[in-house]
Design a protein around this motif. Structure first.
Motif, PDB file in Angstrom:
ATOM      1  N   VAL A  52       2.012   0.818  -6.086  1.00 49.54           N
ATOM      2  CA  VAL A  52       1.875   0.763  -4.634  1.00 49.54           C
ATOM      3  C   VAL A  52       3.246   0.981  -4.006  1.00 49.54           C
ATOM      4  CG1 VAL A  52       2.094  -1.770  -4.609  1.00 49.54           C
ATOM      5  CG2 VAL A  52       1.105  -0.603  -2.647  1.00 49.54           C
ATOM      6  N   HIS A  86      -4.645   6.517  -2.577  1.00 48.65           N
ATOM      7  CA  HIS A  86      -5.260   5.940  -1.387  1.00 48.65           C
ATOM      8  C   HIS A  86      -4.151   5.637  -0.386  1.00 48.65           C
ATOM      9  CE1 HIS A  86      -8.828   4.762  -4.007  1.00 48.65           C
ATOM     10  NE2 HIS A  86      -7.858   4.899  -4.898  1.00 48.65           N
ATOM     11  N   LEU A 138      -5.505  -2.270   1.670  1.00 48.40           N
ATOM     12  CA  LEU A 138      -5.589  -1.303   2.768  1.00 48.40           C
ATOM     13  C   LEU A 138      -6.046  -1.981   4.061  1.00 48.40           C
ATOM     14  CD1 LEU A 138      -7.131   1.829   1.028  1.00 48.40           C
ATOM     15  CD2 LEU A 138      -4.862   1.663   2.086  1.00 48.40           C
ATOM     16  N   ILE A 144      -6.709  -2.628  -3.979  1.00 50.54           N
ATOM     17  CA  ILE A 144      -6.680  -1.513  -3.034  1.00 50.54           C
ATOM     18  C   ILE A 144      -7.504  -1.786  -1.778  1.00 50.54           C
ATOM     19  CG2 ILE A 144      -7.338   0.898  -2.696  1.00 50.54           C
ATOM     20  CD1 ILE A 144      -6.619   1.376  -5.640  1.00 50.54           C
ATOM     21  N   LYS A 145      -8.735  -2.206  -1.927  1.00 50.03           N
ATOM     22  CA  LYS A 145      -9.609  -2.395  -0.773  1.00 50.03           C
ATOM     23  C   LYS A 145      -9.045  -3.413   0.205  1.00 50.03           C
ATOM     24  CE  LYS A 145     -14.373  -3.542   0.527  1.00 50.03           C
ATOM     25  NZ  LYS A 145     -15.730  -3.925   0.018  1.00 50.03           N
ATOM     26  N   ASP A 189      -7.275  -2.637 -10.142  1.00 47.39           N
ATOM     27  CA  ASP A 189      -7.392  -1.179 -10.142  1.00 47.39           C
ATOM     28  C   ASP A 189      -6.109  -0.457  -9.760  1.00 47.39           C
ATOM     29  OD1 ASP A 189      -7.504  -2.236  -7.612  1.00 47.39           O
ATOM     30  OD2 ASP A 189      -9.165  -0.986  -6.907  1.00 47.39           O
ATOM     31  N   ILE A 190      -5.012  -1.185  -9.549  1.00 45.34           N
ATOM     32  CA  ILE A 190      -3.774  -0.566  -9.075  1.00 45.34           C
ATOM     33  C   ILE A 190      -2.811  -0.298 -10.229  1.00 45.34           C
ATOM     34  CG2 ILE A 190      -1.751  -0.853  -7.586  1.00 45.34           C
ATOM     35  CD1 ILE A 190      -3.355  -2.681  -5.819  1.00 45.34           C
ATOM     36  N   SER A 197      -2.902   4.408   3.657  1.00 41.36           N
ATOM     37  CA  SER A 197      -3.290   3.712   4.879  1.00 41.36           C
ATOM     38  C   SER A 197      -3.512   4.737   5.988  1.00 41.36           C
ATOM     39  CB  SER A 197      -2.212   2.706   5.275  1.00 41.36           C
ATOM     40  OG  SER A 197      -0.948   3.347   5.407  1.00 41.36           O
ATOM     41  N   GLU A 199     -11.361   6.991   1.725  1.00 37.76           N
ATOM     42  CA  GLU A 199     -11.975   5.661   1.695  1.00 37.76           C
ATOM     43  C   GLU A 199     -13.307   5.671   2.448  1.00 37.76           C
ATOM     44  OE1 GLU A 199     -10.463   3.552  -0.224  1.00 37.76           O
ATOM     45  OE2 GLU A 199      -8.772   4.932  -0.435  1.00 37.76           O
ATOM     46  N   PHE A 211      -1.405   3.550  -2.228  1.00 34.88           N
ATOM     47  CA  PHE A 211      -1.837   2.934  -3.480  1.00 34.88           C
ATOM     48  C   PHE A 211      -2.217   4.037  -4.468  1.00 34.88           C
ATOM     49  CE2 PHE A 211      -2.701  -0.108  -0.180  1.00 34.88           C
ATOM     50  CZ  PHE A 211      -2.503  -1.361  -0.733  1.00 34.88           C
ATOM     51  N   ASP A 257      -4.413   4.413  -7.999  1.00 34.28           N
ATOM     52  CA  ASP A 257      -5.286   3.668  -8.905  1.00 34.28           C
ATOM     53  C   ASP A 257      -5.146   4.181 -10.342  1.00 34.28           C
ATOM     54  OD1 ASP A 257      -7.032   5.918  -9.377  1.00 34.28           O
ATOM     55  OD2 ASP A 257      -8.134   5.465  -7.540  1.00 34.28           O
TER      56      ASP A 257
END
Length: 353
Positions: free
Chosen positions: A284, A331, A310, A306-307, A280-281, A333, A352, A323, A325
């Motif tokens: 980054v 997304h 992070l 991503i999940k 999904d990236i 941190s 998130e 990140f 997507d």
């Protein structure tokens, strides 16, 4: 088949207009910080290198840094006859090769990174990247059979190092490729050389591996560094973050890719499958203290997704990441949630769960 080369600056550096006065640091060895930097731009490391020093009369420092980059490029090149890496690859399965201490140091660091990432980062990926050759005029999409035959030769554990003799041995069929770590190592080396000359304020940009020294002479928040738009290749950004004395490294699908039958294949390879990472990236950006760590993490995070990426970043001290997507979601941190400024209306911040 389409070929895209990383642009002049894959990370856009927004350095605010500096004050007209000079700023002097209290350390007796420190140099006055000036309004306009001395800048040197060179085509090196298969990209564009730009060094900016915010002190006067730094020609010797620039010369020394450029000479160092050229020297490291000769040591670490995969294709240059007589380079340490080429010698190791040519001697695969035959003998151990004695290398320059700096070459040994970077391979040793790469092995440590491979262990920490459980093999997601692996400099023996060359067995596969040599098939794809993305970023080269000879780029192509290899057959599934070719890739399957190459996979057994990707294993960082088979790289044998002798610390005392400074030798490197790899098994027959293996190929080392240091492209995912070399710029980070070299950027850190340039910073060390600058510090020896009492340089406190500078920007080291090795084709998108950005390393800042000190803070912006105008803004106490630091340097305003843009997060690269993964859908563009000309330094366009989606947002920005202020940093001080920090490394900023980006990996993205925009950098290098080939296209065949309407499908794009980017250059970030999964050592487990031999194919470009498919998740999904789209991009980054990693914020770390050293460029070497940024290089390793940017590749590893791309592979994690991503999940999980992070989760890893939020467990580490002094490291942050952004990140992007494939649905234009951003997304960040935990440490960047209040520091990232969105600058592109086509993108949106994701909270998130």
């Amino acid at each position: 088949m389409k070929r895209n080369i990383r642009p002049f600056l894959t990370l856009f550096i927004s350095v605010l207009t500096l004050l007209g006065c000079q700023k002097v640091v209290n350390d007796k060895n420190s140099l006055p910080i000036v309004k306009n930097p001395e800048t040197r731009t060179e085509a090196l490391l298969h990209t564009v290198v730009q060094l900016s020093i915010y002190h006067e009369h730094q020609e010797k420092a620039m010369d020394e840094a450029i000479d160092y980059i050229k020297e490291m490029e000769k040591l670490l090149s995969t294709n240059l006859e007589g380079s340490d890496i080429n010698n190791i690859n040519q001697a695969a399965g035959k003998k151990a090769v004695k290398v320059d201490p700096r070459t040994f140091e970077i391979i040793e660091a790469a092995q440590a990174m491979s262990r920490e990432s459980n093999g997601k980062f692996d400099i023996s990926i060359g067995a596969v990247t040599n098939l794809w050759r993305i970023g080269d005029d000879a780029a192509r999409v290899p057959s599934d059979d070719e890739i399957k035959k190459a996979l057994p030769y990707i294993n960082y554990k088979d790289i044998q190092l002798d610390k005392e003799k400074k030798t490197v041995y790899i098994n027959k069929g293996m190929t080392l490729e240091l492209g995912a770590i070399s710029k980070g190592y070299i950027a850190d080396g340039v910073k060390k050389r600058f510090k020896k000359r009492h340089i406190t304020t500078a920007i080291i940009n090795l084709g998108g591996n950005v390393l800042t020294m000190g803070e912006s002479p105008k803004n106490s928040k630091g340097w305003n560094i843009g997060v690269q738009n993964p859908d563009e290749v000309r330094g366009e950004t989606v947002g920005s973050v202020y940093v001080k004395d920090s490394s900023v490294v980006t990996s993205g699908v925009y950098e290098r890719y080939i296209e065949k039958d309407g499908q794009k294949y980017h250059h970030i390879m999964d050592p487990k499958t031999g194919y470009p990472v498919d998740n999904d990236i789209s991009g980054v950006t990693v914020f770390t203290k050293t460029s070497l760590q940024g290089d390793e993490l940017s590749t590893s995070l791309f592979l994690l997704g991503i999940k999980d990426g992070l989760k890893l970043i939020d467990s580490m001290d002094g490291v942050e990441a952004v990140f992007i997507d494939k649905e234009n979601g951003i997304h960040s941190s935990n440490g960047l949630k209040d520091k990232l400024t969105l600058r592109n209306e086509d993108y949106h911040l994701v909270t998130e769960k």
